[in-house]
Design an enzyme around this catalytic site. Structure first.
Site, PDB file in Angstrom:
ATOM      1  CG  ASN A  11      -1.659   1.225   1.494  1.00 31.56           C
ATOM      2  OD1 ASN A  11      -1.758   2.075   0.604  1.00 31.56           O
ATOM      3  ND2 ASN A  11      -2.216   1.366   2.690  1.00 31.56           N
ATOM      4  CE  LYS A  13       0.082   3.172   4.852  1.00 28.76           C
ATOM      5  NZ  LYS A  13       0.187   3.228   6.280  1.00 28.76           N
ATOM      6  CG  HIS A  97      -5.491   1.824   5.453  1.00 30.35           C
ATOM      7  ND1 HIS A  97      -5.043   2.763   6.350  1.00 30.35           N
ATOM      8  CD2 HIS A  97      -4.497   0.913   5.319  1.00 30.35           C
ATOM      9  CE1 HIS A  97      -3.813   2.435   6.724  1.00 30.35           C
ATOM     10  NE2 HIS A  97      -3.460   1.323   6.117  1.00 30.35           N
ATOM     11  CD  GLU A  99      -2.622   5.388   6.981  1.00 30.19           C
ATOM     12  OE1 GLU A  99      -2.642   5.452   5.741  1.00 30.19           O
ATOM     13  OE2 GLU A  99      -1.685   4.866   7.620  1.00 30.19           O
ATOM     14  CD  GLU A 169      -3.217  -2.761   7.415  1.00 36.00           C
ATOM     15  OE1 GLU A 169      -2.143  -3.023   6.891  1.00 36.00           O
ATOM     16  OE2 GLU A 169      -3.813  -1.683   7.242  1.00 36.00           O
ATOM     17  N   GLY A 175       2.861   1.952  10.863  1.00 34.12           N
ATOM     18  CA  GLY A 175       3.819   3.043  10.730  1.00 34.12           C
ATOM     19  C   GLY A 175       4.553   3.385  12.019  1.00 34.12           C
ATOM     20  CB  SER A 215       5.676  -2.147  11.796  1.00 31.01           C
ATOM     21  OG  SER A 215       5.264  -0.822  12.127  1.00 31.01           O
TER      22      SER A 215
HETATM   23  P1  PGA Z   1       3.159   0.133   7.653  1.00 25.80           P
HETATM   24  O1  PGA Z   1       1.660   0.356   7.118  1.00 25.80           O
HETATM   25  O2  PGA Z   1       3.665  -1.124   7.002  1.00 25.80           O
HETATM   26  O3  PGA Z   1       3.894   1.373   7.203  1.00 25.80           O
HETATM   27  O4  PGA Z   1       3.065   0.014   9.133  1.00 25.80           O
HETATM   28  C1  PGA Z   1       0.801  -0.726   6.936  1.00 25.80           C
HETATM   29  C2  PGA Z   1      -0.508  -0.247   6.374  1.00 25.80           C
HETATM   30  O5  PGA Z   1      -0.967   0.835   6.771  1.00 25.80           O
HETATM   31  O6  PGA Z   1      -1.124  -0.919   5.528  1.00 25.80           O
END
Ligand code: PGA
Length: 251
Positions: A11, A13, A97, A99, A169, A175, A215
């Site tokens: 992803n 983003k 997601h 976010e 997740e 992140g 992560s």
């Molecule tokens: P990350 O994000 O691997 O940077 O922690 C995962 C995601 O949001 O899908």
């Protein structure tokens, strides 16, 4: 892992301009050309989709979008329909997601409409769910996930969900560099599989792919993938660099 084909998804983003997206996708396609026993997908921003689709033609890498709107067309300024994504070359779409939930007010109800629209356009939905740190600390993880699955998948039959992918997740792991331990992830994945069995059918529970996200890096993917109910990963930050992501794909 029964005979579920692992899926490693990236992803991107809100990263990468069009030329950057094409360059990274091209590098990745070359680096994973030897991979035959797992699926690989990247989800660039909307603006890069059609160009990246060209770059990925004939490669092992599938294309996904990060979001969609559920209407087929109309006066919805700024939105993108499922047919538009399919025509740009997408076969997957990430839905819900954290976010999107956090910054754009998306809810389990909007997820539900988006999943339905994705299925109708033959896009494979990747439904993201997960608990916050506070919810985990107050031992609400399972009830939060139960609610997200129940509302997000309300009204679908097992046949509708044949291709659906779930991505667990935990919000506290996205992140942050804090990965769930493989035992924590496995515990939740097993819970989700039993929940699918309870609400839908045993066959679906066995075949549905449940990815872990939060992560994921080259140095923790192998131990995560060794767990029986982890069928792949949804990778954010570490998917932006083709070499790093290729290492994850080659776990
Ligand atoms: P990350 O994000 O691997 O940077 O922690 C995962 C995601 O949001 O899908």
């Amino acid at each position: 892992m029964e005979n579920r084909i692992p899926l490693i998804a990236g992803n991107w983003k809100m990263f990468k301009t069009c030329p950057e997206a094409v360059e990274t996708a091209g590098q990745l396609a070359r680096l994973v050309a030897d991979v035959t026993d797992r699926d690989v997908m990247i989800a660039p921003p909307f603006t890069g989709l059609a160009l990246v689709a060209e770059t990925l033609k004939g490669s092992q890498v599938s294309l996904g979008a990060q979001n969609l709107f559920w209407e087929t067309e109309g006066a919805y300024t700024g939105e993108i329909s499922p047919a538009m994504l399919a025509s740009a070359g997408c076969t997957y779409v990430i839905i819900g997601h954290s976010e999107r939930r956090q910054y754009f007010g998306e809810t389990d109800e909007t997820m539900n409409k988006k999943i339905s629209a994705a299925i109708k356009s033959d896009l494979t939905p990747v439904l993201c769910i997960g608990e916050s740190e506070k919810e985990r600390e107050s031992k609400e993880t399972f009830s939060v996930l139960d609610k997200q699955v129940t509302k997000g998948l309300k009204g679908f039959s097992s046949a509708d969900m044949e291709t659906l992918v779930i991505a667990y997740e935990p919000i506290w792991a996205i992140g942050t560099g804090k990965t769930a331990t493989r035992e924590q992830a496995q515990e939740v994945h097993l819970f989700l599989r039993s929940l699918i069995e309870k609400k839908f059918e045993k066959g679906l529970a066995k075949s549905i792919r449940i990815l872990y996200g939060g992560s994921v890096k080259p140095d923790n993917i192998t131990e995560l993938m060794a767990m029986p109910d982890i069928d792949g990963a949804l990778v954010g930050g570490a998917s932006l660099d083709a070499e790093t992501f290729s290492k994850i794909v080659h776990y």
